[in-house]
Every structure is written in C-alpha cells, then in structure tokens.
Design a protein around this motif. Structure first.
Motif, PDB file in Angstrom:
ATOM      1  N   GLU A  23      -6.221   4.898   6.553  1.00 13.08           N
ATOM      2  CA  GLU A  23      -6.619   4.055   5.413  1.00 13.08           C
ATOM      3  C   GLU A  23      -5.423   2.961   5.334  1.00 13.08           C
ATOM      4  O   GLU A  23      -5.586   1.809   5.288  1.00 13.08           O
ATOM      5  CB  GLU A  23      -6.563   4.604   4.220  1.00 13.08           C
ATOM      6  CG  GLU A  23      -8.056   5.425   3.973  1.00 13.08           C
ATOM      7  CD  GLU A  23      -7.965   5.937   2.549  1.00 13.08           C
ATOM      8  OE1 GLU A  23      -7.426   5.472   1.541  1.00 13.08           O
ATOM      9  OE2 GLU A  23      -8.864   7.081   2.460  1.00 13.08           O
ATOM     10  N   GLU A  24      -4.193   3.308   5.298  1.00 16.31           N
ATOM     11  CA  GLU A  24      -2.993   2.603   5.293  1.00 16.31           C
ATOM     12  C   GLU A  24      -2.971   1.536   6.754  1.00 16.31           C
ATOM     13  O   GLU A  24      -2.616   0.353   6.496  1.00 16.31           O
ATOM     14  CB  GLU A  24      -1.678   3.150   5.242  1.00 16.31           C
ATOM     15  CG  GLU A  24      -1.457   3.957   3.812  1.00 16.31           C
ATOM     16  CD  GLU A  24      -0.136   4.462   3.544  1.00 16.31           C
ATOM     17  OE1 GLU A  24       0.645   3.980   2.820  1.00 16.31           O
ATOM     18  OE2 GLU A  24       0.132   5.286   4.382  1.00 16.31           O
ATOM     19  N   ALA A  57       0.906  -1.381  -0.063  1.00  9.42           N
ATOM     20  CA  ALA A  57       0.192  -0.021   0.033  1.00  9.42           C
ATOM     21  C   ALA A  57       0.917   1.300   0.118  1.00  9.42           C
ATOM     22  O   ALA A  57       1.939   1.494   0.548  1.00  9.42           O
ATOM     23  CB  ALA A  57      -0.886   0.040   1.164  1.00  9.42           C
ATOM     24  N   CYS A  58       0.631   2.144  -0.757  1.00 10.12           N
ATOM     25  CA  CYS A  58       1.291   3.361  -0.612  1.00 10.12           C
ATOM     26  C   CYS A  58       0.595   4.828  -1.166  1.00 10.12           C
ATOM     27  O   CYS A  58      -0.542   4.753  -1.709  1.00 10.12           O
ATOM     28  CB  CYS A  58       2.483   3.416  -1.558  1.00 10.12           C
ATOM     29  SG  CYS A  58       1.879   3.003  -3.360  1.00 10.12           S
ATOM     30  N   LYS A  59       0.586   5.682  -0.449  1.00  6.99           N
ATOM     31  CA  LYS A  59      -0.031   7.045  -0.892  1.00  6.99           C
ATOM     32  C   LYS A  59       0.552   7.872  -1.965  1.00  6.99           C
ATOM     33  O   LYS A  59       2.047   7.917  -1.795  1.00  6.99           O
ATOM     34  CB  LYS A  59      -0.018   7.959   0.366  1.00  6.99           C
ATOM     35  CG  LYS A  59      -0.852   7.527   1.506  1.00  6.99           C
ATOM     36  CD  LYS A  59      -1.128   8.624   2.538  1.00  6.99           C
ATOM     37  CE  LYS A  59       0.376   9.059   3.459  1.00  6.99           C
ATOM     38  NZ  LYS A  59       0.722   7.944   4.357  1.00  6.99           N
ATOM     39  N   ALA A 103      -3.793   4.234  -1.363  1.00  2.00           N
ATOM     40  CA  ALA A 103      -4.330   4.806   0.001  1.00  2.00           C
ATOM     41  C   ALA A 103      -3.963   6.237   0.011  1.00  2.00           C
ATOM     42  O   ALA A 103      -3.048   6.695  -0.383  1.00  2.00           O
ATOM     43  CB  ALA A 103      -4.227   4.163   1.083  1.00  2.00           C
ATOM     44  N   ALA A 131       3.510  -1.121   3.712  1.00  2.00           N
ATOM     45  CA  ALA A 131       3.315  -0.050   3.225  1.00  2.00           C
ATOM     46  C   ALA A 131       4.211   1.011   3.558  1.00  2.00           C
ATOM     47  O   ALA A 131       5.197   0.942   4.271  1.00  2.00           O
ATOM     48  CB  ALA A 131       1.799   0.499   4.020  1.00  2.00           C
ATOM     49  N   LEU A 163       4.714   4.968   5.079  1.00  2.00           N
ATOM     50  CA  LEU A 163       4.261   5.794   5.924  1.00  2.00           C
ATOM     51  C   LEU A 163       5.253   6.943   6.479  1.00  2.00           C
ATOM     52  O   LEU A 163       6.590   6.562   6.620  1.00  2.00           O
ATOM     53  CB  LEU A 163       3.564   5.154   7.265  1.00  2.00           C
ATOM     54  CG  LEU A 163       2.634   4.196   6.994  1.00  2.00           C
ATOM     55  CD1 LEU A 163       2.338   3.429   8.337  1.00  2.00           C
ATOM     56  CD2 LEU A 163       1.282   4.688   6.190  1.00  2.00           C
TER      57      LEU A 163
END
Length: 301
Positions: free
Chosen positions: A135-136, A99-101, A130, A148, A150
């Motif tokens: 969310e992550e 997961a990644c923004k 995300a 992920a 962060l």
C-alpha cells in the motif's frame, strides 16, 4: 508611526528585567554608557518616558511597564516571522504528504508533525495511513504521497531513503506455545517453526529480512502461511499456524492475550527508514528526517 528598533527594545527589556542599567549592561555585554544612550534613544523614538533613574537602579513608568509587558510577545512575533521568511527561502513551505503505518510510527508521527508545523508555520503536513508495504509503495509510485516510513529493505531500489530508527526483532508465538514461557529466544530455537511471511510478490531481500535469513549455519527458515496485514499475521499466530518475526514497535501496538512476544537476541534489528520520491519537496523531507532522528536519537555511524 515611530520606527521601533528591535535592538533598543531588547536592551530595554533587559533593563526592565534586571532592574538597572549596570546589570543589564553586563547581561548584554555592552558598556553602561551605550545602554543608557539606547534607553534615551528609545524614549525619544516613542516620545514617552520609560524609566526613572534612581540611586539603586531604575523604576519603570506606567508607559515602561506597558512596554515591558507587551515587548516579549512583539519580539517573539518578529522572530517567528523571520523564521517563516527564511523557511520559504529554504523551500520549507507548502505541503508534505506523508504515508505511515500506525504500528510503525505511532510513537512519533504526531509529535514530529506538530514539531515541524510549530517551528515552520508555513508547512502543512498531510498524514495518510497505510496498513501494508504494498500500500505504501503504491501511494509513493502513484504520487499520492511525497514520503513514507518503511522498514528496510523496501524492495524498490529507485526510491531514495534515510534511516531514522533501529528496532530489535521480536517473535510472536501462540500463548500456549512451548517457548512462550521463556524470557527470550534465539534463532536456533525457532529452526523448526514455520514463519508467517508477507503475502503477494515480494522482493527476495525483503522476504529474507522478514524470515530472518540466513539463519545460523546458512539454514533457511521454514516457510509458513502468507498474510498481508499485521492483524492477519497475529490471527495465524494465535491459531498456532506459525510464528511471526517482527520489529518491536509492532509488539507494543498489537498486544493480545492469545499471543506472546519474545525478543530474538541474535536476529538482526529492523531499520525504519524515511522514503521519498524524486519529485518530493527536498527541503521539507530533510526537515522531516532531522526531526524524526532528533526524536528517536538516531545517529549515523
């Protein structure tokens, strides 16, 4: 089917490229007699003549030219096969769900994914986007993803993490803000500015980081409105409801004519970390961290 010794093929390719056994021997760090014997052995194995010896070196026969043309690809294929086999033995195979923004990882996510999949062909990396920290964390907590990215602190002490990049802190101001004409600011310049903060329940250390607390002299930041997503933060900034302290990659990802981004010279930098769950494939996580650090230039102090 003849059993082709890869060492003989490597030596032949050196002879073909160098145009002679003498130069090839020096390149291979072998005696000339050894290389000559290898060429005779290779010709015997294949049952064809590959070289014509001359007073000035060697010439390739038609069969030799064919082997010189296809040989490098054959060696590369074997090398890749060996790497895949070793990757499986190390646990570097299977799927890694990441997961990644986008605003945090846009500068490296695809490059890292492609690098890992190219070097370890048995790996499949599945990317999930995300928008927010909650969310992550939810994706990690529910097992929907294995890892992920962060910005620390992450607010969950149960999750292991490793730093991969350091980002200087910027402040987003409305374009008509009195400080907007400066090239940079300090935290003291922002002492009376309400700071837009994360929405919802947030761990104390996470909130302190995004507010850049404590300020010089131990002063706390003035609380501004709360927002969940980056886009919402920027809307509040553009409307003059407060300022937003954020890592520099966000300023590049969200340019806006209504918002001015300035470096905050005395604010602690933000550290981007790779976070994973205890059940994640550890070998793949290790490879992910190594590839990201190679790309970002991170070195542990």
């Amino acid at each position: 089917m003849p059993e082709l010794d890869l060492r003989l093929l490597q030596s032949f390719l050196a002879v073909a490229e160098e145009g002679g056994i003498t130069r090839a021997s020096a390149r291979l760090h072998l005696a000339q007699q050894a290389v000559s014997a290898q060429m005779r052995q290779l010709e015997h194995t294949l049952g064809v003549a590959l070289l014509v010896r001359t007073s000035r070196g060697v010439l390739l026969t038609a069969a030799g030219r064919e082997l010189a043309t296809g040989g490098p690809a054959a060696l590369e294929h074997v090398d890749r096969l060996v790497e895949r086999v070793r990757g499986v033995a190390r646990g570097e195979s299977g799927k890694l769900r990441l997961a990644c923004k986008p605003h945090a990882t846009a500068e490296f996510a695809l490059e890292v994914t492609e690098a890992i999949e190219a070097r370890v062909p048995g790996v499949d990396i599945e990317l999930t986007t995300a928008s927010t920290l909650p969310e992550e964390l939810t994706l990690l907590a529910t097992g929907a993803v294995d890892a992920a990215f962060l910005w620390a602190p992450i607010g969950d002490p149960r999750l292991p993490y490793a730093p991969v990049r350091s980002d200087r802190r910027m402040v987003a101001l409305a374009a008509d803000h009195p400080l907007a004409g400066r090239r940079q600011v300090q935290l003291a310049d922002l002492a009376d500015e309400p700071v837009i903060r994360p929405a919802g329940p947030v761990a104390a250390n996470v909130l302190a980081h995004w507010l850049a607390e404590p300020r010089p002299g131990g002063r706390l930041a003035k609380r501004g409105p709360a927002a969940d997503r980056s886009e919402d933060h920027l809307l509040l900034v553009a409307r003059g409801r407060g300022v937003w302290l954020a890592p520099e990659p966000i300023s590049r990802y969200f340019p806006s004519p209504r918002v001015r981004w300035l470096p905050v010279t005395d604010a602690e930098p933000s550290t981007l970390v790779a976070v994973w769950t205890p059940e994640s494939p550890s070998a793949l996580v290790s490879r992910l961290i190594a590839e990201v650090r190679a790309l970002t230039g991170w070195h542990d102090s």
